[in-house]
Design a protein around this motif. Structure first.
Motif, PDB file in Angstrom:
ATOM      1  N   MET A  10       0.816  -1.207   0.000  1.00 12.88           N
ATOM      2  CA  MET A  10       0.000   0.000   0.000  1.00 12.88           C
ATOM      3  C   MET A  10       0.851   1.259   0.000  1.00 12.88           C
ATOM      4  O   MET A  10       1.843   1.371   0.701  1.00 12.88           O
ATOM      5  CB  MET A  10      -0.933   0.006   1.210  1.00 12.88           C
ATOM      6  N   SER A  11       0.427   2.217  -0.821  1.00 15.24           N
ATOM      7  CA  SER A  11       1.096   3.510  -0.882  1.00 15.24           C
ATOM      8  C   SER A  11       0.040   4.593  -0.822  1.00 15.24           C
ATOM      9  O   SER A  11      -0.920   4.578  -1.586  1.00 15.24           O
ATOM     10  CB  SER A  11       1.900   3.617  -2.183  1.00 15.24           C
ATOM     11  N   LEU A  12       0.190   5.500   0.125  1.00 17.02           N
ATOM     12  CA  LEU A  12      -0.721   6.618   0.250  1.00 17.02           C
ATOM     13  C   LEU A  12      -0.082   7.822  -0.427  1.00 17.02           C
ATOM     14  O   LEU A  12       0.921   8.353   0.049  1.00 17.02           O
ATOM     15  CB  LEU A  12      -1.026   6.911   1.714  1.00 17.02           C
ATOM     16  N   ASP A  13      -0.638   8.215  -1.574  1.00 12.56           N
ATOM     17  CA  ASP A  13      -0.030   9.260  -2.386  1.00 12.56           C
ATOM     18  C   ASP A  13      -0.788  10.568  -2.289  1.00 12.56           C
ATOM     19  O   ASP A  13      -2.000  10.595  -2.061  1.00 12.56           O
ATOM     20  CB  ASP A  13       0.016   8.844  -3.865  1.00 12.56           C
ATOM     21  N   THR A  14      -0.045  11.656  -2.474  1.00 13.78           N
ATOM     22  CA  THR A  14      -0.623  12.983  -2.590  1.00 13.78           C
ATOM     23  C   THR A  14      -0.311  13.499  -3.982  1.00 13.78           C
ATOM     24  O   THR A  14       0.376  12.842  -4.767  1.00 13.78           O
ATOM     25  CB  THR A  14      -0.027  13.947  -1.546  1.00 13.78           C
ATOM     26  N   ASP A  15      -0.795  14.674  -4.309  1.00 13.53           N
ATOM     27  CA  ASP A  15      -0.513  15.251  -5.621  1.00 13.53           C
ATOM     28  C   ASP A  15       0.958  15.593  -5.807  1.00 13.53           C
ATOM     29  O   ASP A  15       1.394  15.882  -6.913  1.00 13.53           O
ATOM     30  CB  ASP A  15      -1.342  16.522  -5.836  1.00 13.53           C
ATOM     31  N   VAL A  16       1.721  15.610  -4.719  1.00 16.62           N
ATOM     32  CA  VAL A  16       3.141  15.941  -4.839  1.00 16.62           C
ATOM     33  C   VAL A  16       4.023  14.712  -4.639  1.00 16.62           C
ATOM     34  O   VAL A  16       5.220  14.827  -4.487  1.00 16.62           O
ATOM     35  CB  VAL A  16       3.540  17.037  -3.822  1.00 16.62           C
ATOM     36  N   GLY A  17       3.436  13.518  -4.657  1.00 12.86           N
ATOM     37  CA  GLY A  17       4.224  12.311  -4.528  1.00 12.86           C
ATOM     38  C   GLY A  17       3.768  11.450  -3.367  1.00 12.86           C
ATOM     39  O   GLY A  17       2.727  11.683  -2.760  1.00 12.86           O
ATOM     40  N   THR A  18       4.560  10.445  -3.077  1.00 18.03           N
ATOM     41  CA  THR A  18       4.208   9.484  -2.047  1.00 18.03           C
ATOM     42  C   THR A  18       4.412  10.065  -0.655  1.00 18.03           C
ATOM     43  O   THR A  18       5.489  10.547  -0.332  1.00 18.03           O
ATOM     44  CB  THR A  18       5.043   8.201  -2.201  1.00 18.03           C
ATOM     45  N   ALA A  19       3.368  10.003   0.153  1.00 21.84           N
ATOM     46  CA  ALA A  19       3.463  10.466   1.538  1.00 21.84           C
ATOM     47  C   ALA A  19       3.814   9.307   2.454  1.00 21.84           C
ATOM     48  O   ALA A  19       4.645   9.433   3.342  1.00 21.84           O
ATOM     49  CB  ALA A  19       2.155  11.114   1.970  1.00 21.84           C
ATOM     50  N   LEU A 124      -1.272   1.685 -17.026  1.00 20.80           N
ATOM     51  CA  LEU A 124      -2.082   2.889 -16.874  1.00 20.80           C
ATOM     52  C   LEU A 124      -1.888   3.494 -15.486  1.00 20.80           C
ATOM     53  O   LEU A 124      -1.703   4.712 -15.347  1.00 20.80           O
ATOM     54  CB  LEU A 124      -3.563   2.559 -17.098  1.00 20.80           C
ATOM     55  N   MET A 125      -1.926   2.657 -14.458  1.00 18.40           N
ATOM     56  CA  MET A 125      -1.750   3.144 -13.095  1.00 18.40           C
ATOM     57  C   MET A 125      -0.371   3.779 -12.909  1.00 18.40           C
ATOM     58  O   MET A 125      -0.220   4.807 -12.247  1.00 18.40           O
ATOM     59  CB  MET A 125      -1.925   1.998 -12.089  1.00 18.40           C
ATOM     60  N   HIS A 126       0.629   3.161 -13.554  1.00 17.52           N
ATOM     61  CA  HIS A 126       1.980   3.705 -13.444  1.00 17.52           C
ATOM     62  C   HIS A 126       2.078   5.075 -14.102  1.00 17.52           C
ATOM     63  O   HIS A 126       2.677   6.004 -13.562  1.00 17.52           O
ATOM     64  CB  HIS A 126       2.972   2.732 -14.078  1.00 17.52           C
ATOM     65  N   SER A 127       1.462   5.221 -15.276  1.00 17.60           N
ATOM     66  CA  SER A 127       1.552   6.495 -16.000  1.00 17.60           C
ATOM     67  C   SER A 127       0.785   7.606 -15.309  1.00 17.60           C
ATOM     68  O   SER A 127       1.077   8.784 -15.492  1.00 17.60           O
ATOM     69  CB  SER A 127       1.030   6.322 -17.433  1.00 17.60           C
ATOM     70  N   MET A 128      -0.217   7.238 -14.507  1.00 17.53           N
ATOM     71  CA  MET A 128      -1.025   8.246 -13.827  1.00 17.53           C
ATOM     72  C   MET A 128      -0.398   8.723 -12.522  1.00 17.53           C
ATOM     73  O   MET A 128      -0.841   9.699 -11.932  1.00 17.53           O
ATOM     74  CB  MET A 128      -2.428   7.692 -13.548  1.00 17.53           C
ATOM     75  N   SER A 129       0.616   8.000 -12.036  1.00 14.95           N
ATOM     76  CA  SER A 129       1.272   8.415 -10.799  1.00 14.95           C
ATOM     77  C   SER A 129       2.170   9.607 -11.082  1.00 14.95           C
ATOM     78  O   SER A 129       2.683   9.776 -12.183  1.00 14.95           O
ATOM     79  CB  SER A 129       2.085   7.262 -10.200  1.00 14.95           C
ATOM     80  N   MET A 130       2.348  10.451 -10.087  1.00 14.37           N
ATOM     81  CA  MET A 130       3.161  11.640 -10.266  1.00 14.37           C
ATOM     82  C   MET A 130       4.105  11.811  -9.104  1.00 14.37           C
ATOM     83  O   MET A 130       3.726  11.656  -7.947  1.00 14.37           O
ATOM     84  CB  MET A 130       2.282  12.883 -10.378  1.00 14.37           C
ATOM     85  N   LYS A 131       5.347  12.138  -9.421  1.00 10.75           N
ATOM     86  CA  LYS A 131       6.333  12.445  -8.399  1.00 10.75           C
ATOM     87  C   LYS A 131       6.949  13.799  -8.724  1.00 10.75           C
ATOM     88  O   LYS A 131       6.864  14.278  -9.852  1.00 10.75           O
ATOM     89  CB  LYS A 131       7.417  11.359  -8.339  1.00 10.75           C
ATOM     90  N   THR A 132       7.581  14.394  -7.742  1.00  9.79           N
ATOM     91  CA  THR A 132       8.191  15.698  -7.947  1.00  9.79           C
ATOM     92  C   THR A 132       9.625  15.687  -7.464  1.00  9.79           C
ATOM     93  O   THR A 132       9.970  14.979  -6.517  1.00  9.79           O
ATOM     94  CB  THR A 132       7.419  16.797  -7.193  1.00  9.79           C
ATOM     95  N   SER A 133      10.462  16.452  -8.145  1.00  5.99           N
ATOM     96  CA  SER A 133      11.864  16.538  -7.759  1.00  5.99           C
ATOM     97  C   SER A 133      12.091  17.630  -6.723  1.00  5.99           C
ATOM     98  O   SER A 133      13.203  17.783  -6.212  1.00  5.99           O
ATOM     99  CB  SER A 133      12.736  16.818  -8.995  1.00  5.99           C
ATOM    100  N   ALA A 134      11.064  18.397  -6.391  1.00  8.92           N
ATOM    101  CA  ALA A 134      11.213  19.472  -5.408  1.00  8.92           C
ATOM    102  C   ALA A 134      11.568  18.883  -4.051  1.00  8.92           C
ATOM    103  O   ALA A 134      10.861  18.032  -3.525  1.00  8.92           O
ATOM    104  CB  ALA A 134       9.939  20.297  -5.320  1.00  8.92           C
TER     105      ALA A 134
END
Length: 270
Positions: A10-19, A124-134
């Motif tokens: 399980m991974s709980l993600d936010t719009d700015v990446g994995t929390a 599809l799930m992989h392409s929809m995930s988003m991470k940030t370098s910030a």
């Protein structure tokens, strides 16, 4: 087609990446067991720096710190989970059990689904995930919106002591559906953050976060400096190694991290 079993990671993600992720939860569990970030990182395993980066991210995104540094003791101090951190771990593991149960039920019915392409779904799930370098990711609530022609000034409350401002276009503000009280994420690259150890210095930068140097990772040219805020949140900046030596930057030194409002990127839930 043979039955497919999904395993719960399980991974709980936010719009700015994995929390939260299984790796981060295991890190928290090892910190609770070992009382040492170094030993916990080795047990996961993670590098010492990766472990602290994960902790800083979790502390910055959570409403309360999940891990705190503890001073004193025979070993000179250590790290420990807060009560909030323990609740986070317990809730994650409880959700994971329910998640696995749901996946097992899904796996038992896959043969009944015609034309199901599991690999395509996974892509599809992989392409929809988003991470940030910030490097700096803060969660906060919008406390102010001010229109300035084509721009919007957005004020975000991080904690009881700190508020930061972002300047974005009116179109971006409308696209994000910003409103007072809405939770947003503020992203700031570490290269956009500057550092001062002069307590009386006057700055034009809109955002100024004062705290204590928690860690310095030296490099041949640049060093990464992490500043711990009173609330338990952190802010990281990149400073030349020569400047670190000149300013006397080392753990325990009081400092101010500052950055322009135009350096802040906002993200939000729909």
């Amino acid at each position: 087609m043979s039955a497919t079993r999904f395993l719960a990671r399980m991974s709980l993600d936010t719009d700015v990446g994995t929390a939260l992720s299984d790796t981060r939860i295991r890190l928290l569990e090892e910190i609770e067991r070992e009382g040492s970030i170094n030993r916990a990182a080795k047990a996961v395993p993670l590098s010492y720096k990766a472990a602290w980066d994960a902790i800083d991210t979790m502390n910055n995104l959570a409403p309360e710190p999940v891990v705190v540094r503890v001073a004193g003791g025979r070993q000179g101090g250590g790290t420990q989970l807060t009560e909030y951190g323990r609740r986070v771990v317990a809730m994650y593991r409880a959700l994971e059990i329910e998640y696995q149960s749901a996946l097992d039920r899904l796996s038992s019915r896959l043969n009944e689904v015609s034309g199901g392409d599991i690999q395509a779904f996974q892509r599809l799930m992989h392409s929809m995930s988003m991470k940030t370098s910030a490097r700096n990711q803060f969660a906060g609530t919008i406390t102010g919106l001010r229109v300035g022609g084509v721009d919007y000034e957005v004020r975000i409350r991080l904690d009881a002591d700190n508020e930061i401002a972002a300047i974005i276009t009116q179109a971006s503000a409308e696209n994000l559906k910003l409103a007072i009280g809405k939770e947003v994420f503020a992203l700031v690259k570490s290269s956009s953050v500057m550092l001062s150890t002069e307590p009386s210095i006057k700055l034009t930068a809109r955002n100024q976060l004062r705290g204590q140097v928690a860690a310095v990772h030296d490099g041949p040219v640049n060093s990464e400096v992490t500043l711990a805020l009173p609330s338990g949140r952190t802010v990281t900046c990149v400073v030349t190694t020569d400047s670190c030596k000149t300013l006397g930057i080392e753990p325990g030194v009081e400092a101010c991290a500052f950055f322009k409002s135009s350096s802040v990127i906002l993200a939000s839930y729909e």
